[in-house]
Design a protein around this motif. Structure first.
Motif, short mmCIF file in Angstrom:
data_model
loop_
_atom_site.label_atom_id
_atom_site.label_comp_id
_atom_site.label_asym_id
_atom_site.label_seq_id
_atom_site.Cartn_x
_atom_site.Cartn_y
_atom_site.Cartn_z
N LEU A 47 0.96 -1.30 -0.09
CA LEU A 47 0.21 -0.07 0.05
C LEU A 47 0.84 1.27 0.01
N ALA A 48 2.13 1.24 0.76
CA ALA A 48 3.01 2.27 0.86
C ALA A 48 3.58 2.64 -0.53
N ALA A 49 3.97 1.56 -1.05
CA ALA A 49 4.68 1.78 -2.36
C ALA A 49 3.49 2.49 -3.60
N ASP A 50 2.46 1.92 -3.43
CA ASP A 50 1.13 2.24 -4.29
C ASP A 50 1.25 3.78 -3.90
N MET A 51 1.14 4.26 -2.75
CA MET A 51 0.94 5.69 -2.71
C MET A 51 2.11 6.47 -3.08
N ILE A 52 3.15 5.88 -3.13
CA ILE A 52 4.33 6.56 -3.79
C ILE A 52 4.29 6.53 -5.48
N ALA A 53 3.74 5.36 -5.80
CA ALA A 53 3.80 5.23 -7.23
C ALA A 53 2.57 6.25 -7.66
N ARG A 54 1.55 6.49 -7.01
CA ARG A 54 0.49 7.34 -7.47
C ARG A 54 0.74 8.86 -7.53
N VAL A 55 1.65 9.30 -6.59
CA VAL A 55 1.81 10.57 -6.36
C VAL A 55 3.28 11.09 -6.88
N ILE A 56 4.30 10.18 -7.17
CA ILE A 56 5.79 10.83 -7.41
C ILE A 56 5.82 11.53 -8.69
N ILE A 57 4.94 11.01 -9.64
CA ILE A 57 4.96 11.70 -11.05
C ILE A 57 3.51 11.98 -11.37
N ALA A 58 2.70 12.32 -10.37
CA ALA A 58 1.24 12.95 -10.52
C ALA A 58 1.28 14.16 -11.39
N PRO A 59 0.29 14.09 -12.40
CA PRO A 59 -1.08 13.18 -12.38
C PRO A 59 -0.63 11.80 -13.07
N ALA A 60 0.57 11.60 -13.70
CA ALA A 60 0.54 10.34 -14.34
C ALA A 60 1.04 9.39 -13.15
#
Lengths: 358, 262
Positions: free
Chosen positions: A316-329
């Motif tokens: 879940l933590a990795a998923d949060m990183i994945a969602r925001v690190i290059i947001a909106p992509a």
């Protein structure tokens, strides 16, 4: 004098790692709960979990957008993250116990690749199956194929790497590379054959992602993963015994063959289902059990449930990183886990080189 | 424990040629012989670790028909050396002996077993950090935990040991041999592969001497350990009960006259 100072520590009451492990289970459960809430609150859209909860508490209707974002996008994604993280970490722990080796991981030694190949086969060639079979399997066709793919590769691997009850590390890793390469090549051929819409389905396989989470996927994976996780407590005693070697495990009363077969089935089911819904997410299965062994020791009675809890939290933590690190992509989560996990893997390798006989 | 017509073929080589052998409860039975004579193979066949033809009875029951947990309740097996895959502590390893059922409720057994093998205070050390001899004694403690009582309801239990004193210093050789002796005196059966003929002569009730996969001689130590038999089996003159030339120091375990603990 110095002897007198040392003496009490020698006869100190035994520190029981079992107690620590039980405390850790409670702590990890809380951590998972907190992480889940943050995972629901976190996302690219402006939807606020807190505002929505305040609305719900006050008896107000949620806006249509908020409802969709929370219940049809974030909640299934949360469920899928927990299921996949728990099954990857628990499979890793079971497989390491079975192979008597801390480097055995479904992602590294070709089991995920085998499951992925079977899943891709089902996606690309599934349409050729007789309608009766497609009707029967429905949503489950991809997870079921992935299960058989994972099972087959685990069996092959165990056969190749184990002689006289001893599993060779080098053989296992090399055979895993060969299996992975073979599965990769065959998958490549299938990708070449795929049409455009299938290709879109396939793109996320390579790197792994939770982005495609839907309730249908959650429903397809839940029974398989829960069944596999429910079996693991019954493996704990056997896997502890196997740490002594197969012969010695038998002498303390463990049905070694039964434990091996059950472990392989459980790993194949959990890995297969996880790969079917999220693609190849690596390193969770190796990093999580290793950290837990450092913290509270290798007793599988606590290692297996704690691995499931920590695996879910970390994913879940990795998923949060994945969602925001290059947001909106959005970054595929497999990239995040690899970037964080590969250095840990190297660290284990360096630290334990001698002990592993490499 | 009785074994009939045990034959073992490893690869293309026949390692055991129809071995018959008997070990009685209440006795220490030592299996001795030169390297490669089939001692360990015989032990591993009787414990079911390697495929064999023939029959092995334990307390009158065919071993092949029993489940692992049934056997574990009446028989403990100590392997020659054990590498452990994960960082278990000493007490965690010994506790694995509790999983065999009969001793399961007795949670203080691991600590008492460690005391018996002179490893008190080692409970929370990492098994991997111990020396070879210490690891061997941890394994013995684990096996003792598993079959703590030599007799249960009038039925003997069995201690099967593969070179139990191989990497031990002479003091701990006595510790371990005294333990096995005591186990047999209290009614249990002990079968041990041994290299040290002096300790064998001192502690065994019965000696099985092997050569080239066959039994060359069996009987009491004084029947088997003779000049003629040993010289023939080991292919080298081995005079028994002979003092060395004057001035050459020698140490015999038999010289420890008392049964005082070391």
């Amino acid at each position: 004098m110095s002897l007198a100072v040392d003496a009490p520590s020698v006869h100190a009451p035994p520190m029981d790692r079992r107690v620590q492990a039980r405390r850790l289970t409670v702590a990890l459960s809380l951590l998972l709960a907190v992480t889940s809430v943050f995972s629901l609150a976190w996302g690219a859209s402006g939807t606020s979990l807190w505002a929505a909860m305040a609305d719900l508490a006050a008896g107000r209707e949620l806006s249509r957008l908020d409802r969709i974002v929370l219940f049809d996008i974030r909640l299934p994604r949360l469920c899928l993250g927990i299921l996949v993280g728990a099954s990857l970490a628990a499979s890793g722990a079971v497989m390491q116990g079975l192979f008597r080796n801390p480097l055995a991981d479904p992602g590294l030694i070709g089991v995920s690749a085998g499951a992925g190949l079977a899943a891709i086969t089902a996606i690309v060639l599934g349409a050729m199956l007789p309608p009766a079979i497609r009707e029967l399997t429905g949503n489950y066709l991809v997870p079921i194929s992935a299960f058989f793919g994972g099972w087959g590769s685990t069996l092959v691997l165990y056969r190749v790497a184990t002689r006289h009850g001893q599993t060779s590390v080098a053989t296992m890793l090399l055979a895993g590379i060969a299996l992975g390469a073979l599965a990769g090549a065959l998958s490549g051929i299938l990708v070449y054959m795929a049409d455009d819409s299938q290709l879109r389905d396939l793109t996320f396989w390579g790197m792994g992602s939770l982005a495609g989470a839907t309730w249908a996927k959650v429903m397809a994976a839940t029974p398989i993963i829960l069944a596999a996780l429910a079996v693991t407590p019954f493996l704990a005693r056997g896997l502890n015994g196997l740490a002594l070697g197969e012969a010695a495990a038998g002498h303390i009363g463990i049905s070694v063959q039964l434990i091996k077969n059950t472990s392989i089935l459980a790993v194949a089911a959990a890995t297969g289902a996880a790969v079917a819904v999220s693609g190849g997410i690596g390193f969770i299965g190796i990093v999580v059990p290793h950290l837990l062994r450092l913290a509270t020791g290798p007793d599988h009675h606590s290692l297996l449930p704690n691995a499931a809890l920590l695996g879910a939290t970390l994913l879940l933590a990795a998923d949060m990183i994945a969602r925001v690190i290059i947001a909106p992509a959005e970054l595929p989560i497999g990239i995040v886990t690899a970037v964080l996990g590969a250095p840990v893997f190297l660290w284990i390798l360096l630290k334990r080189r001698g002990a592993l006989g490499l | 424990m009785q074994a009939f017509d045990i034959e073992v073929t490893l690869g293309r080589t026949r390692v055991l040629h129809g071995v018959d052998f008997t070990a009685k409860p209440g006795q220490v039975t030592a299996i001795v012989g030169p390297n490669g004579s089939g001692k360990t193979t015989l032990l591993r066949a009787t414990t079911g670790e390697i495929p064999f033809t023939g029959r092995v009875l334990l307390n009158g029951e065919d071993v092949a028909r029993q489940k692992p947990w049934q056997l574990a309740a009446i028989r403990g097996v100590q392997p020659q050396s054990t590498t452990i895959a994960f960082p278990f502590t000493v007490v965690e390893i010994v506790r694995l002996g509790l999983t065999a059922g009969l001793s399961a409720a007795n949670t203080d057994l691991p600590v008492r077993a460690l005391e018996k093998v002179d490893l008190t205070g080692f409970e929370n050390r990492m098994y991997q950090d111990l020396s070879g001899g210490e690891q061997q004694r941890v394994q013995l403690a684990r096996v003792l935990t598993q079959i703590w009582q030599p007799m249960v309801d009038g039925t003997p239990r069995w201690l099967i040991l593969d070179e139990p004193v191989a990497s031990l210093d002479i003091g701990h050789q006595f510790t371990v041999m005294d333990l096995t002796r005591d186990f047999a005196t209290r009614g249990g059966g002990v079968v041990a592969v041994m290299h040290d003929l002096n300790l064998t002569a001192m502690f065994a009730d019965r000696v099985v001497l092997m050569q080239d996969g066959r039994i060359a001689a069996q009987g009491t130590p004084s029947e088997v350990l003779t000049d003629a038999t040993l010289t023939q089996t080991y292919g080298c003159p081995i005079p028994v009960n002979t003092t060395p030339p004057v001035g050459m120091p020698f140490l015999l375990p038999q010289a420890r006259m008392t049964r005082e603990p070391c």
